[in-house]
Design a protein around this motif. Structure first.
Motif, mmCIF file in Angstrom:
data_model
loop_
_atom_site.group_PDB
_atom_site.id
_atom_site.type_symbol
_atom_site.label_atom_id
_atom_site.label_comp_id
_atom_site.label_asym_id
_atom_site.label_seq_id
_atom_site.Cartn_x
_atom_site.Cartn_y
_atom_site.Cartn_z
ATOM 1 N N LEU A 43 0.825 -1.208 0.000
ATOM 2 C CA LEU A 43 0.000 0.000 0.000
ATOM 3 C C LEU A 43 0.858 1.256 0.000
ATOM 4 C CD1 LEU A 43 -2.849 -0.945 2.497
ATOM 5 C CD2 LEU A 43 -3.048 -0.658 0.018
ATOM 6 N N GLN A 44 1.964 1.220 0.737
ATOM 7 C CA GLN A 44 2.877 2.364 0.746
ATOM 8 C C GLN A 44 3.365 2.655 -0.680
ATOM 9 O OE1 GLN A 44 6.991 1.838 2.029
ATOM 10 N NE2 GLN A 44 6.746 3.568 3.443
ATOM 11 N N ALA A 45 3.765 1.608 -1.390
ATOM 12 C CA ALA A 45 4.228 1.766 -2.769
ATOM 13 C C ALA A 45 3.104 2.224 -3.695
ATOM 14 C CB ALA A 45 4.809 0.443 -3.277
ATOM 15 N N SER A 46 1.847 1.982 -3.277
ATOM 16 C CA SER A 46 0.693 2.370 -4.088
ATOM 17 C C SER A 46 0.188 3.758 -3.749
ATOM 18 C CB SER A 46 -0.440 1.350 -3.892
ATOM 19 O OG SER A 46 -0.020 0.057 -4.289
ATOM 20 N N GLY A 47 0.920 4.474 -2.901
ATOM 21 C CA GLY A 47 0.587 5.863 -2.623
ATOM 22 C C GLY A 47 -0.328 6.103 -1.450
ATOM 23 N N TRP A 48 -0.387 5.147 -0.502
ATOM 24 C CA TRP A 48 -1.268 5.328 0.652
ATOM 25 C C TRP A 48 -0.850 6.554 1.469
ATOM 26 C CZ3 TRP A 48 -5.742 3.122 2.078
ATOM 27 C CH2 TRP A 48 -6.213 3.386 3.371
ATOM 28 N N GLU A 49 -1.853 7.336 1.889
ATOM 29 C CA GLU A 49 -1.617 8.533 2.706
ATOM 30 C C GLU A 49 -2.086 8.246 4.125
ATOM 31 O OE1 GLU A 49 -3.513 11.836 0.830
ATOM 32 O OE2 GLU A 49 -2.524 11.493 -1.093
ATOM 33 N N ASN A 50 -1.134 8.051 5.035
ATOM 34 C CA ASN A 50 -1.450 7.690 6.411
ATOM 35 C C ASN A 50 -2.289 8.763 7.087
ATOM 36 O OD1 ASN A 50 -1.106 5.962 8.744
ATOM 37 N ND2 ASN A 50 0.217 7.572 9.583
ATOM 38 N N GLY A 51 -3.312 8.309 7.813
ATOM 39 C CA GLY A 51 -4.158 9.243 8.540
ATOM 40 C C GLY A 51 -5.254 9.875 7.715
ATOM 41 N N GLN A 52 -5.301 9.586 6.416
ATOM 42 C CA GLN A 52 -6.326 10.125 5.536
ATOM 43 C C GLN A 52 -7.408 9.085 5.285
ATOM 44 O OE1 GLN A 52 -6.221 13.415 4.582
ATOM 45 N NE2 GLN A 52 -4.441 13.421 5.967
ATOM 46 N N THR A 53 -8.624 9.537 5.095
ATOM 47 C CA THR A 53 -9.704 8.609 4.815
ATOM 48 C C THR A 53 -9.655 8.134 3.368
ATOM 49 O OG1 THR A 53 -12.102 8.301 4.887
ATOM 50 C CG2 THR A 53 -11.321 10.451 4.170
ATOM 51 N N TRP A 54 -10.269 6.996 3.108
ATOM 52 C CA TRP A 54 -10.392 6.487 1.736
ATOM 53 C C TRP A 54 -11.508 7.193 0.987
ATOM 54 C CZ3 TRP A 54 -15.218 4.665 0.540
ATOM 55 C CH2 TRP A 54 -16.079 4.431 1.633
ATOM 56 N N GLY A 55 -12.473 7.715 1.747
ATOM 57 C CA GLY A 55 -13.667 8.320 1.187
ATOM 58 C C GLY A 55 -14.771 8.304 2.230
ATOM 59 N N PHE A 56 -15.957 8.701 1.831
ATOM 60 C CA PHE A 56 -17.056 8.732 2.789
ATOM 61 C C PHE A 56 -18.379 8.863 2.038
ATOM 62 C CE2 PHE A 56 -14.857 12.787 2.429
ATOM 63 C CZ PHE A 56 -15.854 13.639 1.964
ATOM 64 N N GLU A 57 -19.440 8.424 2.732
ATOM 65 C CA GLU A 57 -20.781 8.530 2.159
ATOM 66 C C GLU A 57 -21.253 9.979 2.218
ATOM 67 O OE1 GLU A 57 -25.237 6.526 2.609
ATOM 68 O OE2 GLU A 57 -23.678 6.093 4.093
ATOM 69 N N VAL A 58 -22.024 10.375 1.198
ATOM 70 C CA VAL A 58 -22.524 11.751 1.127
ATOM 71 C C VAL A 58 -24.011 11.759 0.777
ATOM 72 C CG1 VAL A 58 -20.297 12.752 0.466
ATOM 73 C CG2 VAL A 58 -21.862 11.930 -1.319
ATOM 74 N N ASN A 59 -24.634 12.880 1.074
ATOM 75 C CA ASN A 59 -26.002 13.152 0.637
ATOM 76 C C ASN A 59 -25.959 14.067 -0.577
ATOM 77 O OD1 ASN A 59 -27.377 11.751 2.766
ATOM 78 N ND2 ASN A 59 -26.856 13.435 4.153
ATOM 79 N N LEU A 60 -26.781 13.779 -1.569
ATOM 80 C CA LEU A 60 -26.843 14.593 -2.777
ATOM 81 C C LEU A 60 -28.104 15.460 -2.753
ATOM 82 C CD1 LEU A 60 -25.855 11.933 -5.482
ATOM 83 C CD2 LEU A 60 -24.374 13.451 -4.168
ATOM 84 N N PRO A 61 -28.002 16.685 -3.269
ATOM 85 C CA PRO A 61 -29.180 17.562 -3.281
ATOM 86 C C PRO A 61 -30.168 17.153 -4.373
ATOM 87 C CG PRO A 61 -27.367 18.628 -4.407
ATOM 88 C CD PRO A 61 -26.815 17.347 -3.835
ATOM 89 N N GLN A 62 -31.398 17.582 -4.243
ATOM 90 C CA GLN A 62 -32.377 17.338 -5.292
ATOM 91 C C GLN A 62 -31.969 18.081 -6.556
ATOM 92 O OE1 GLN A 62 -36.323 18.289 -4.017
ATOM 93 N NE2 GLN A 62 -36.550 16.406 -2.829
#
Length: 427
Positions: free
Chosen positions: A254-273
């Motif tokens: 993962l380190q070689a693949s560019g992992w950023e320690n302490g950072q999230t992978w992503g997150f769920e969001v709400n979309l507006p109408q």
């Protein structure tokens, strides 16, 4: 399980493939897959290739002698080769698995349900606590977060309880002789011989999946040679019995693949109408600030740099959950080039850290397209001039772009999701 792209290879008339030993870890050679990529892995392969293996032009004994010459020329000890191949025969079950093209695959929500189960979360939390000193040492060495390593461990081998039962040399020899990607499998076989010559692996031999993925973190042989580490200091890189070696090796990858320690992978969001779903395109990357300006907000409090670039992901179309994906999601994809797999790893790592699961409802009543229907959809899109790429049954970036354009022509939400209703309209 990490995937490799064998690059820069030239095959001579004498079938000498010595350059394959230098194949390096990289992204896979197939397009981004929506469902878990599993070849090399332990389940059926969704990657579209020829329906069956090419018929070998020489006998297995003749092929083995050519391989022996190549291996010895590449530095493999002749006596080791002879011992390793003594009694090796072809395994027809492996060829059958390689040729498998399942008609139906699980919807992404069923895959997530199984991957991020209550029992897996509970066991992962216990193991996270048990191995905390080791995980801290690994984070210090490779700057990779604890939770993603535990999640990969759980997904790849159910925390080491299911590492496969196949003789890796026999499987790889079968595939290199009679598989669909003989150049690739031959590179893995020669790399496996290198592992044996280095004295790594169990004394009883290399054991793994039908496709040669090995150990608690399911490394292919070329990935093993490039990224496996001896973290417990016993002089051997043992991904089978040494959990520290297995977890540290995954961290190194993962380190070689560019992992950023302490950072999230992503997150769920709400979309507006009224949101423009055409923005849910992997080629559209915007800062979190820009996404917020469009009315997109996380479903929970997130600690992330507002200037981080993210893509919007709708794994089940506009009627399902939505996620913003950051750079660490791309690093997980280097491990397995499947958005469903990477999403499962992200959600499992969140659960191990005490965060809630997916909040929005999945469209569980949606009828999923079978492989033949996905091929038909691609063929119909091509006839209408939408250029989805080859009719291979894989819903990759080109197909989603074509679907999105067709949806726009009908005034539908342009989410790029290939639904059964959309196929009916194409028909």
């Amino acid at each position: 399980m990490p995937y490799l792209l064998v690059r820069g290879l030239k095959q001579s008339a004498t079938a000498s493939l010595l350059l394959l030993l230098t194949a390096c870890a990289d992204a896979p050679a197939q397009p981004l897959a929506a469902e878990p990529v599993s070849a090399p892995a332990a389940t059926a392969n969704p990657v579209a290739m020829s329906a069956s293996s090419p018929t070998p032009l020489i006998s297995f004994d003749e092929w083995r002698m050519l391989l022996r010459s190549d291996a010895i020329a590449a530095g493999i000890d002749a006596a080791l080769f002879d011992r390793t191949f003594a009694g090796i025969t072809l395994n027809p079950k492996v060829v059958s698995a390689d040729n498998s093209q399942p008609e139906f695959s699980r919807p992404v929500w069923e895959y997530i349900d199984g991957a991020v189960s209550v029992s897996r979360i509970a066991q992962g939390r216990l193991l996270k606590a048990q191995y905390r000193p080791t995980l801290k040492a690994i984070r210090s060495a490779y700057a990779v977060d604890h939770e993603v390593l535990i999640a990969i461990w759980g997904m790849e081998s159910n925390y080491g309880s299911n590492i496969g039962s196949h003789d890796v040399i026999r499987s790889l020899a079968t595939l290199a002789y009679d598989g669909r990607r003989q150049v690739f499998w031959r590179s893995q076989l020669l790399a496996a011989l290198q592992i044996l010559q280095a004295g790594d692996g169990p004394a009883q031999g290399l054991i793994g999946s039908w496709a040669g993925a090995m150990g608690q973190t399911q490394f292919m042989p070329t990935t093993f040679n490039e990224h496996a580490v001896d973290f417990d200091g016993d002089g051997h890189r043992d991904l089978w019995k040494s959990t520290p070696d297995a977890l540290a090796s995954a961290a190194h990858y993962l380190q070689a693949s560019g992992w950023e320690n302490g950072q999230t992978w992503g997150f769920e969001v709400n979309l507006p109408q009224g949101f423009d779903y055409a923005l849910a395109d992997p080629e559209v990357r915007r800062s979190l600030t820009d996404w917020r300006s469009l009315g997109i907000n996380p479903t929970r409090t997130i600690d992330a740099d507002e200037q981080s670039l993210a893509t919007l992901f709708l794994p089940a179309g506009h009627r399902g959950p939505a996620f913003l994906l950051l750079n660490n999601f791309r690093s997980i994809l280097k491990y397995n080039n499947s958005t469903a797999y990477a999403l499962a790893i992200g959600l499992l790592s969140d659960a191990l850290d005490g965060n809630p699961g997916v909040q929005a409802a999945w469209p569980r009543n949606d009828r999923q397209l079978g492989r033949s229907e996905r091929i038909e959809l691609q063929e119909l899109l091509t006839r209408k001039g939408y250029e989805p790429g080859p009719a291979d049954g894989i819903i990759g970036a080109n197909t989603r772009k074509a679907v999105r354009t067709f949806q726009q022509s009908l005034g539908l939400p342009a989410d790029g999701y290939p639904s059964h209703e959309l196929l009916q309209r194409l028909r």
